[in-house]
Enzyme design. Structure first.
Site, PDB file in Angstrom:
ATOM      1  N   ASP A 227      21.575 -37.723  24.602  1.00 21.01           N
ATOM      2  CA  ASP A 227      21.727 -36.882  23.419  1.00 21.01           C
ATOM      3  C   ASP A 227      20.441 -36.825  22.601  1.00 21.01           C
ATOM      4  O   ASP A 227      20.363 -36.103  21.603  1.00 21.01           O
ATOM      5  CB  ASP A 227      22.855 -37.410  22.522  1.00 21.01           C
ATOM      6  CG  ASP A 227      24.236 -37.064  23.061  1.00 21.01           C
ATOM      7  OD1 ASP A 227      24.297 -36.315  24.047  1.00 21.01           O
ATOM      8  OD2 ASP A 227      25.237 -37.552  22.505  1.00 21.01           O
TER       9      ASP A 227
ATOM     10  N   ASP B 260       8.342  10.589  20.766  1.00 14.47           N
ATOM     11  CA  ASP B 260       8.655   9.410  21.579  1.00 14.47           C
ATOM     12  C   ASP B 260      10.071   8.928  21.315  1.00 14.47           C
ATOM     13  O   ASP B 260      10.819   8.603  22.238  1.00 14.47           O
ATOM     14  CB  ASP B 260       7.663   8.280  21.285  1.00 14.47           C
ATOM     15  CG  ASP B 260       6.306   8.527  21.918  1.00 14.47           C
ATOM     16  OD1 ASP B 260       6.281   9.200  22.965  1.00 14.47           O
ATOM     17  OD2 ASP B 260       5.296   8.072  21.371  1.00 14.47           O
TER      18      ASP B 260
ATOM     19  N   MET C 119      11.718   2.762  33.046  1.00 18.99           N
ATOM     20  CA  MET C 119      11.099   3.998  33.526  1.00 18.99           C
ATOM     21  C   MET C 119       9.783   3.740  34.236  1.00 18.99           C
ATOM     22  O   MET C 119       9.263   4.594  34.947  1.00 18.99           O
ATOM     23  CB  MET C 119      10.851   4.942  32.338  1.00 18.99           C
ATOM     24  CG  MET C 119      12.116   5.367  31.622  1.00 18.99           C
ATOM     25  SD  MET C 119      13.195   6.372  32.654  1.00 18.99           S
ATOM     26  CE  MET C 119      12.239   7.881  32.756  1.00 18.99           C
TER      27      MET C 119
END
Length: 508
Positions: free
Chosen positions: A36, A294, A430
């Site tokens: 831990d 854009d 793209m």
């Protein structure tokens, strides 16, 4: 409590440790078994700070299980008091060590009699709250402790500053771009001619918490840590607070309007309309960009948003109201802030999701097939598997979202960063066809319409060769549709014939 191999928010003790390590000269002692005690490694790796106060682990081992923890815990507290001379020592158990059900509060009281430092036990239920809720509660607890101490010592200063001033509450270690946001918040308040009284807990001294009431109002940039403290100060000292996150042009305007109203209520007349207009027109490029060709190319694009309540709600508003993008659904893993989040986004998207189950989120993304994802590091992994671009907007994150360069999400400079993130996320896919043209590659594995599905679809070599001829920016969608069709027909192998059959069905 639940067992999981991945979680959106960590266990409660991590939230306490984040608060403790944010303060200056505050030392945390974690009562925990080995395994831990990873906080120091995580903090030093991600924040990359030169100096921070490390956490001490009081290890629960076989000797503790046999004899109890009292002697070991008290010895660790007194030893650190002598070695480090901290202003505050805070003891926190973990879920694991809480199973022992020891009276740690009694240990703290006994240790406090032997130390020069203040000593407190983190007052959080480690079984019922997560990292974010624990950080909020621990910050409130520390502030309350020192306000009460100042009252007892008659050192509490409630005289307001001469000029309008603010406390910024909730900037802490391991926060998503917190240090970058803080730079822009300081600039914002300087432009508004408002002094900063205190910034807590970031690099703050607990000795100066008694000066918090001197501020005219409090500002909470993130809902996940700081709201409880702001409400405490509101109750105790009638201090107003602003809890609108200045992320995106609309939220920034709302934030400044609320600040203006607070100052007017305190008989300080300010008019920030010209400032907002000037910043929106010349400093932030987001308003101009949203009207550019854009951004117009993003018309009809879809997105999903998921993260903490603060960033997810703000990002949904930016996408819908500022960029004109259709958000199919928005969600948060902050279950405790369910009501607020639903009110914020219910009119901005088709569906609101409140869950901390990453498998459910993965399946929903696969089924809805958005053009882009805005989420956490987990959604980024999901997006890579589905060949859907993802912009990371919220914790939990990897080291790449703790950049050394200046990248705020809040304030007017933050609007530029977000506009870039949105545009780049949508246009990333793209660009895949350029990889094909110039000798690129496709490393995306076969996928299905649910990430948690047991169905494994195999592709024949001929089908894969045919798939590789499809332009990269649509290849992922073709692959998903074909696999959906194959699953619906219970095909285990996708051949050329299955591809053509799927194409006919989809196009018919």
């Amino acid at each position: 409590m639940k067992l999981a191999y991945w979680m959106y928010s960590g266990p409660a003790h991590i939230g306490t440790l984040r608060i403790a390590s944010s303060f200056k000269n505050v030392h945390a002692i974690m009562h925990a078994p080995l395994g831990d005690d990873y906080f120091n490694v995580m903090r030093s790796m991600l924040e990359r700070e030169r100096n921070f106060t490390p956490v001490t682990a009081s290890i629960v081992d076989r000797h503790v299980l046999a004899r109890g923890s009292q002697e070991k815990v008290i010895n660790n507290i007194t030893r650190k008091d002598k070695e480090e001379n901290p202003d505050l020592l805070i003891l926190t158990p973990t879920c694991t060590s809480s199973i022992l059900q020891e009276d740690l509060n009694n240990f703290v009281q006994r240790a406090a009699m032997e130390t020069e430092s203040d000593v407190i036990l983190a007052d959080v239920n480690h079984y019922r709250v997560n990292e974010l809720e624990a950080s909020d509660r621990t910050l409130e607890q520390i502030v309350s402790f020192y306000l009460q101490k100042a009252k007892k010592l008659n050192t509490l200063d409630v005289q307001k500053t001469v000029k309008p001033s603010v406390n910024i509450i909730g900037v802490l270690s391991l926060g998503f771009h917190h240090q970058h946001d803080l730079v822009d918040l300081k600039r914002l308040f300087e432009d508004l001619d408002i002094e900063i009284n205190q910034i807590i807990p970031d690099n703050a001294s607990v000795k100066e918490l008694g000066l918090l009431p001197k501020a005219w109002f409090n500002f909470v940039p993130y809902r996940e840590a700081g709201l409880l403290t702001a409400k405490l100060l509101s109750t105790e000292f009638n201090m107003p607070y602003v809890d609108v996150t200045p992320m995106g042009l609309l939220n920034i305007k709302t934030t400044i309007q609320q600040i203006q109203r607070i100052l007017q209520d305190l008989q300080c007349i300010r008019n920030y309309e010209s400032y907002v207009a000037l910043q929106t027109k010349y400093v932030s490029q987001a308003a101009w960009f949203s009207r550019s060709i854009d951004c117009q190319n993003l018309t009809g694009k879809t997105a999903i948003v998921f993260g903490d309540a603060t960033h997810s709600a703000a990002m949904t508003k930016i996408l819908v109201k500022e960029m004109g993008i259709d958000v199919l659904w928005a969600g948060t893993y902050c279950m405790s802030d369910k009501k607020w989040f639903q009110e914020e986004v219910k009119d901005l998207c088709d569906r609101v999701i409140i869950t901390d189950d990453h498998n459910l989120i993965g399946d929903m993304i696969a089924k809805t097939e958005p053009n882009a994802i805005f989420g956490t590091q987990m959604e980024r992994h999901i997006g890579k598997r589905l060949n859907i671009p993802c912009g990371v907007i919220s914790s939990p994150v990897h080291i790449q979202n703790f950049p050394l360069s200046y990248k705020p999400f809040l304030g007017y400079e933050g609007t530029n960063q977000i506009a870039d993130l949105i545009y780049n996320s949508f246009t990333l896919g793209m660009e895949d066809h350029l990889l094909d043209l110039f000798g690129g590659h496709d490393t995306t594995d076969g996928i299905t319409n649910t990430l948690s599905a047991d169905n494994i679809i195999q592709w024949s070599p001929e089908a894969l060769k045919e798939l590789s001829k499809i332009p990269g920016f649509v290849r992922g969608k073709v692959k998903r549709n074909t696999e959906k069709f194959a699953i619906s027909r219970e095909y285990n192998l996708i051949s050329l014939e299955v591809m053509y059959e799927a194409k006919e069905k989809v196009n018919s």
